[in-house]
Design an enzyme around this catalytic site. Structure first.
Site, mmCIF file in Angstrom:
data_model
loop_
_atom_site.group_PDB
_atom_site.id
_atom_site.type_symbol
_atom_site.label_atom_id
_atom_site.label_comp_id
_atom_site.label_asym_id
_atom_site.label_seq_id
_atom_site.Cartn_x
_atom_site.Cartn_y
_atom_site.Cartn_z
ATOM 1 N N ASP A 50 0.794 -1.230 0.000
ATOM 2 C CA ASP A 50 0.000 0.000 0.000
ATOM 3 C C ASP A 50 0.830 1.285 0.000
ATOM 4 O O ASP A 50 0.345 2.315 -0.419
ATOM 5 C CB ASP A 50 -0.956 0.018 1.197
ATOM 6 C CG ASP A 50 -0.210 -0.090 2.516
ATOM 7 O OD1 ASP A 50 1.021 -0.274 2.479
ATOM 8 O OD2 ASP A 50 -0.846 -0.005 3.573
ATOM 9 N N ARG A 282 -4.834 4.676 6.532
ATOM 10 C CA ARG A 282 -5.032 4.506 5.090
ATOM 11 C C ARG A 282 -6.249 5.239 4.574
ATOM 12 O O ARG A 282 -6.957 5.901 5.324
ATOM 13 C CB ARG A 282 -5.167 3.013 4.791
ATOM 14 C CG ARG A 282 -3.991 2.224 5.288
ATOM 15 C CD ARG A 282 -4.028 0.854 4.757
ATOM 16 N NE ARG A 282 -4.440 0.876 3.362
ATOM 17 C CZ ARG A 282 -4.562 -0.175 2.597
ATOM 18 N NH1 ARG A 282 -4.285 -1.363 3.099
ATOM 19 N NH2 ARG A 282 -4.943 -0.080 1.351
ATOM 20 N N TYR A 290 0.524 -3.780 11.206
ATOM 21 C CA TYR A 290 1.529 -4.801 10.885
ATOM 22 C C TYR A 290 2.093 -5.323 12.192
ATOM 23 O O TYR A 290 2.599 -4.534 13.005
ATOM 24 C CB TYR A 290 2.723 -4.175 10.175
ATOM 25 C CG TYR A 290 2.581 -3.943 8.705
ATOM 26 C CD1 TYR A 290 2.433 -5.013 7.826
ATOM 27 C CD2 TYR A 290 2.656 -2.665 8.188
ATOM 28 C CE1 TYR A 290 2.356 -4.785 6.466
ATOM 29 C CE2 TYR A 290 2.577 -2.431 6.826
ATOM 30 C CZ TYR A 290 2.419 -3.506 5.978
ATOM 31 O OH TYR A 290 2.343 -3.276 4.646
ATOM 32 N N PRO A 369 7.649 -6.458 5.133
ATOM 33 C CA PRO A 369 6.844 -5.365 4.577
ATOM 34 C C PRO A 369 6.923 -4.062 5.370
ATOM 35 O O PRO A 369 6.305 -3.078 4.990
ATOM 36 C CB PRO A 369 5.421 -5.934 4.653
ATOM 37 C CG PRO A 369 5.440 -6.855 5.827
ATOM 38 C CD PRO A 369 6.843 -7.409 5.908
HETATM 39 P P1 FAD Z 1 3.670 -9.577 -7.496
HETATM 40 O O1 FAD Z 1 2.885 -8.441 -6.999
HETATM 41 O O2 FAD Z 1 3.738 -10.806 -6.667
HETATM 42 O O3 FAD Z 1 3.092 -9.925 -8.919
HETATM 43 C C1 FAD Z 1 3.454 -11.091 -9.608
HETATM 44 C C2 FAD Z 1 2.358 -11.410 -10.611
HETATM 45 O O4 FAD Z 1 2.794 -12.502 -11.392
HETATM 46 C C3 FAD Z 1 1.051 -11.844 -9.969
HETATM 47 O O5 FAD Z 1 -0.002 -11.110 -10.531
HETATM 48 C C4 FAD Z 1 0.967 -13.325 -10.246
HETATM 49 O O6 FAD Z 1 -0.355 -13.763 -10.434
HETATM 50 C C5 FAD Z 1 1.754 -13.424 -11.519
HETATM 51 N N1 FAD Z 1 2.370 -14.738 -11.727
HETATM 52 C C6 FAD Z 1 3.041 -15.492 -10.842
HETATM 53 N N2 FAD Z 1 3.505 -16.595 -11.423
HETATM 54 C C7 FAD Z 1 3.121 -16.542 -12.725
HETATM 55 C C8 FAD Z 1 3.307 -17.400 -13.823
HETATM 56 N N3 FAD Z 1 3.985 -18.536 -13.719
HETATM 57 N N4 FAD Z 1 2.771 -17.043 -15.007
HETATM 58 C C9 FAD Z 1 2.075 -15.895 -15.130
HETATM 59 N N5 FAD Z 1 1.871 -15.046 -14.108
HETATM 60 C C10 FAD Z 1 2.401 -15.366 -12.918
HETATM 61 N N6 FAD Z 1 4.374 -5.266 0.415
HETATM 62 C C11 FAD Z 1 4.305 -4.188 1.187
HETATM 63 O O7 FAD Z 1 5.060 -3.244 0.966
HETATM 64 N N7 FAD Z 1 3.378 -4.153 2.211
HETATM 65 C C12 FAD Z 1 2.506 -5.199 2.443
HETATM 66 O O8 FAD Z 1 1.699 -5.161 3.353
HETATM 67 C C13 FAD Z 1 2.564 -6.323 1.643
HETATM 68 N N8 FAD Z 1 1.705 -7.351 1.822
HETATM 69 C C14 FAD Z 1 1.749 -8.425 0.990
HETATM 70 C C15 FAD Z 1 0.862 -9.480 1.163
HETATM 71 C C16 FAD Z 1 0.875 -10.569 0.298
HETATM 72 C C17 FAD Z 1 -0.087 -11.691 0.488
HETATM 73 C C18 FAD Z 1 1.810 -10.594 -0.767
HETATM 74 C C19 FAD Z 1 1.833 -11.745 -1.736
HETATM 75 C C20 FAD Z 1 2.710 -9.542 -0.921
HETATM 76 C C21 FAD Z 1 2.699 -8.441 -0.048
HETATM 77 N N9 FAD Z 1 3.590 -7.365 -0.172
HETATM 78 C C22 FAD Z 1 3.534 -6.308 0.624
HETATM 79 C C23 FAD Z 1 4.621 -7.360 -1.168
HETATM 80 C C24 FAD Z 1 4.248 -6.598 -2.387
HETATM 81 O O9 FAD Z 1 2.928 -6.902 -2.737
HETATM 82 C C25 FAD Z 1 5.245 -7.012 -3.425
HETATM 83 O O10 FAD Z 1 6.554 -6.597 -3.049
HETATM 84 C C26 FAD Z 1 4.928 -6.453 -4.791
HETATM 85 O O11 FAD Z 1 3.618 -6.776 -5.159
HETATM 86 C C27 FAD Z 1 5.921 -7.022 -5.779
HETATM 87 O O12 FAD Z 1 5.503 -6.777 -7.068
HETATM 88 P P2 FAD Z 1 5.839 -7.791 -8.227
HETATM 89 O O13 FAD Z 1 5.166 -7.243 -9.424
HETATM 90 O O14 FAD Z 1 7.281 -8.048 -8.246
HETATM 91 O O15 FAD Z 1 5.187 -9.185 -7.791
#
Ligand code: FAD
Length: 685
Positions: A50, A282, A290, A369
């Protein structure tokens, strides 16, 4: 498959989270043929990350949707530190500004990830035909290594599988029980995202149509932005290195009912013996709590054994918060989202394979986080990569620049983990009872760490090392990962002269201050001119051009830039617009009313037969009628002799040199740009 010729795309993005969408945004803005797929059937609607740091907001603004995040989000302005007093009762021990005043025109805000993804989707849709293909994931990935250095080749072959609706529907996190509550721990429709209905309908129609089919595509570049369990990373055989212990965090998004006075401030509350909670106020009256959970049961005895997450419920998290915040009361009637978040502190060993298949975001770094870094750093990885890939695909820059992705971003990831490590210890540690309590964390230590951490966490401190696109002193091999990304040919080596702009740091993003348009006196922030569209900027700080010396230098550099064989002409595709590759800007500090637009060489105010003069390239450091004086010369430490500054398409400073150092600029760009006439890299005579 089935005898159909594979489709050819320039870029395939796997994963449509924040990192994947940032990459797609660049590709859309730069007109690169791209596909982006995600295995999930829907985008996320609430919860998850967030916090938006000020550098991220600057980046959003450069794409044209910063205002949406700024208006919708909750703004966090103050951090309150709460600690136990001598009787063990929590008291506010300090207040500090959340964002260090003056570092950016934005401050830290919070808004849930689903809205942020929405802004990307709208922006991408408005300027391209790139659409996220949901319920689609790769099942096979091959790289033909003999073709990796051939710019025209499509060396990557990917098989994409279209999932059925059932397969693509996001699951609850396994093992977590909602224990009777109707709120799920991940994906459900939030009342603050009412505009996704059409998306869902479109997605389900799409899923039904192609379910259970496969297709083969060929790509020049692939980005694995597929999160912490990255399939792409696993295919490449790359590892994440770091701590083997995972920490468990409980996250609760509630509308709180409480007598705690600072619930609308960001708070770090340390209790005497019940642990710590971070409070994040928020949007929509929500507050996020957290908590690092310490009382979960482990299955098995070995170090790093997995914790039984079925023991964690919203009630467990709430009760932990209630114990920490006592004697204040805390409860809720509305629960928006919650999760138990299990995470280790790890960094990828490699961020790319042959500079053809890249990894970004959680796929290459994971951490706690607490400092709100995950999403920001993930997006900023792709922000660093996107324009480089676009420049190379378009044949403007050589593939050499792609090496700087790993050297620049892996160091950031390592810094992030080190920061998270320090911060974790302070956050989770027990507060010191008194000055003799060496094991405990002193209030002063915590406050200092918060203040220092704020600069890092803002994203503004990012300082890229010396390379062929960052002309500064430094050992080119000293990139933290052994990769040599320095100037490969000493003939092209150019070094900045930092004394010409003492507050502009080569390798960092240029600070922004207000300037006025010479032609219409309208004030704007420098950053508002630096749109993310893949263009390089050359800014001539011309000083007081009434001074004959300054006027002569301006004329001289203007003539050279406009010459038929100048680097502007050599590296801009024939038939392209004059500013397709380079935008040439001037900022002077003569009194606005004493000079004219026409005092500037034509290269700063190009003429088009149909559109007339370009009035949006010449600016002045002057007093505005309504918005004060930006004092950009003083704020950037630029003296009367002026200087020239080269900015990368991501606003980071490449070079600072004398105002009329045309030859140095030519050399600098010749180090990595491609001559357009001959279609190959330029060789200086
Ligand atoms: P992600 O957001 O994980 O996106 C990856 C995407 O790839 C997803 O949409 C997934 O569906 C897709 N994907 C995965 N594997 C495949 C595949 N094989 N083929 C096609 N698509 C695929 N960060 C904070 O700062 N504060 C928080 O409170 C916080 N809470 C979180 C809670 C949860 C449950 C999770 C999972 C993460 C949290 N995070 C938090 C971390 C934050 O969301 C991530 O650091 C951020 O989203 C990273 O972005 P990203 O695009 O690298 O990965």
């Amino acid at each position: 498959v089935n005898g159909v010729q594979p489709e050819k795309v320039d870029v395939l993005i796997v994963g449509a989270g924040p990192a994947g969408l940032m990459m797609a945004e660049w590709m859309a803005k730069c007109g690169i043929k791209t596909r982006i797929c995600d295995k999930r059937g829907t985008k996320i609607f609430n919860g998850q990350a967030d916090g938006l740091q000020c550098r991220t907001l600057e980046i959003f603004d450069s794409f044209g949707f910063g205002h949406r995040a700024w208006i919708e989000s909750n703004h966090m302005l103050e951090i309150c530190l709460w600690n136990p007093d001598k009787d063990g009762i929590i008291r506010r021990s300090d207040r500090i500004p959340d964002t260090i005043p003056g570092i950016s025109r934005f401050q830290q805000v919070v808004l849930h990830q689903g809205r942020i993804e929405r802004f990307f989707l709208d922006s991408i849709e408005s300027c391209s035909d790139i659409r996220v293909e949901r319920g689609v994931m790769p099942s096979k990935l091959e790289l033909n290594q003999t073709l990796v250095e051939d710019n025209d080749a499509y060396p990557i072959t990917v098989t994409l599988r279209h999932l059925s609706e059932e397969e693509a529907t996001p699951q609850q996190q396994t093992g977590i029980s909602t224990n009777g509550t109707s709120v799920m721990d991940g994906l459900f429709r939030s009342n603050i995202a009412p505009d996704d209905t059409q998306d869902l309908l479109n997605d389900s129609a799409h899923l039904n149509g192609k379910a259970n089919t496969e297709e083969v595509i060929q790509a020049k570049y692939v980005l694995g932005a597929d999160g912490a369990h990255s399939w792409v990373r696993n295919q490449l055989g790359f590892k994440l290195e770091g701590e083997s212990t995972d920490y468990i965090w409980g996250v609760l998004d509630i509308v709180p009912i409480t007598d705690f006075p600072d619930i609308r401030m960001r708070c770090a509350i340390h209790s005497a013996s019940a642990g710590s909670v971070m409070v994040i106020p928020r949007e929509n009256k929500l507050v996020r709590l957290y908590i690092q959970l310490t009382t979960t049961e482990k299955i098995g005895d070995s170090a790093g054994a997995r914790v039984d997450r079925s023991k964690i419920t919203p009630q467990t998290i709430l009760q932990a918060a209630q114990r920490i915040i006592a004697p204040y009361k805390l409860d809720y009637r509305k629960l928006d989202w919650w999760t138990a978040y299990q995470i280790g502190q790890r960094v990828g060993t490699q961020f790319s394979s042959h500079e053809r298949i890249f990894l970004a975001g959680d796929a290459v770094h994971t951490h706690s986080p607490k400092a709100g870094q995950g999403m920001n750093v993930s997006m900023q990885d792709a922000y660093n990569l996107g324009w480089k890939v676009a420049n190379v695909v378009k044949g403007i820059a050589s593939r050499d620049i792609l090496k700087t992705y790993q050297s620049e971003r892996r160091r950031i990831a390592q810094d992030l983990i080190a920061f998270d490590h320090r911060f974790s210890r302070l956050f989770s540690g027990r507060p010191a009872k008194d000055v003799m309590d060496e094991e405990g964390i002193s209030i002063q230590e915590f406050k200092n760490a918060f203040e220092k951490g704020n600069m890092f966490a803002s994203g503004i401190a990012v300082d890229y090392g010396s390379s062929l696109i960052v002309a500064k002193q430094g050992n080119s091999t000293d990139q933290g990962d052994g990769t040599d990304v320095g100037v490969h040919n000493p003939d092209y080596q150019v070094l900045s002269i930092p004394t010409l702009a003492t507050k502009v740091e080569v390798g960092k993003r240029i600070p922004s201050h207000k300037i006025l348009n010479q032609s219409d006196a309208r004030p704007s922030h420098l950053h508002e001119l630096l749109r993310s569209n893949g263009r390089w900027r050359i800014i001539t700080f011309a000083g007081d051009i009434r001074d004959p010396v300054q006027a002569a230098k301006l004329k001289n550099v203007g003539t050279k830039l406009a010459a038929p064989n100048s680097f502007l002409k050599r590296f801009t595709p024939s038939g392209g617009r004059y500013d397709d590759v380079f935008e040439v800007l001037a900022i002077h500090n003569a009194p606005r009313t004493q000079v004219s637009f026409f005092d500037f060489p034509e290269v700063y105010r190009n003429f088009d037969e149909i559109e007339g003069w370009d009035y949006w390239k010449i600016f002045v450091d002057g007093q505005s009628y309504h918005e004060g004086h930006g004092q950009i010369y003083e704020n950037l430490g630029i003296g009367p002799a002026g200087c020239s500054v080269v900015l990368r398409p991501d606003q980071y400073v490449s070079y600072v040199g004398p105002m009329d150092a045309y030859d140095e600029l030519d050399k600098f760009f010749s180090g990595f740009m491609v001559t357009q006439e001959k279609g190959k890299k330029v060789v200086l005579s």
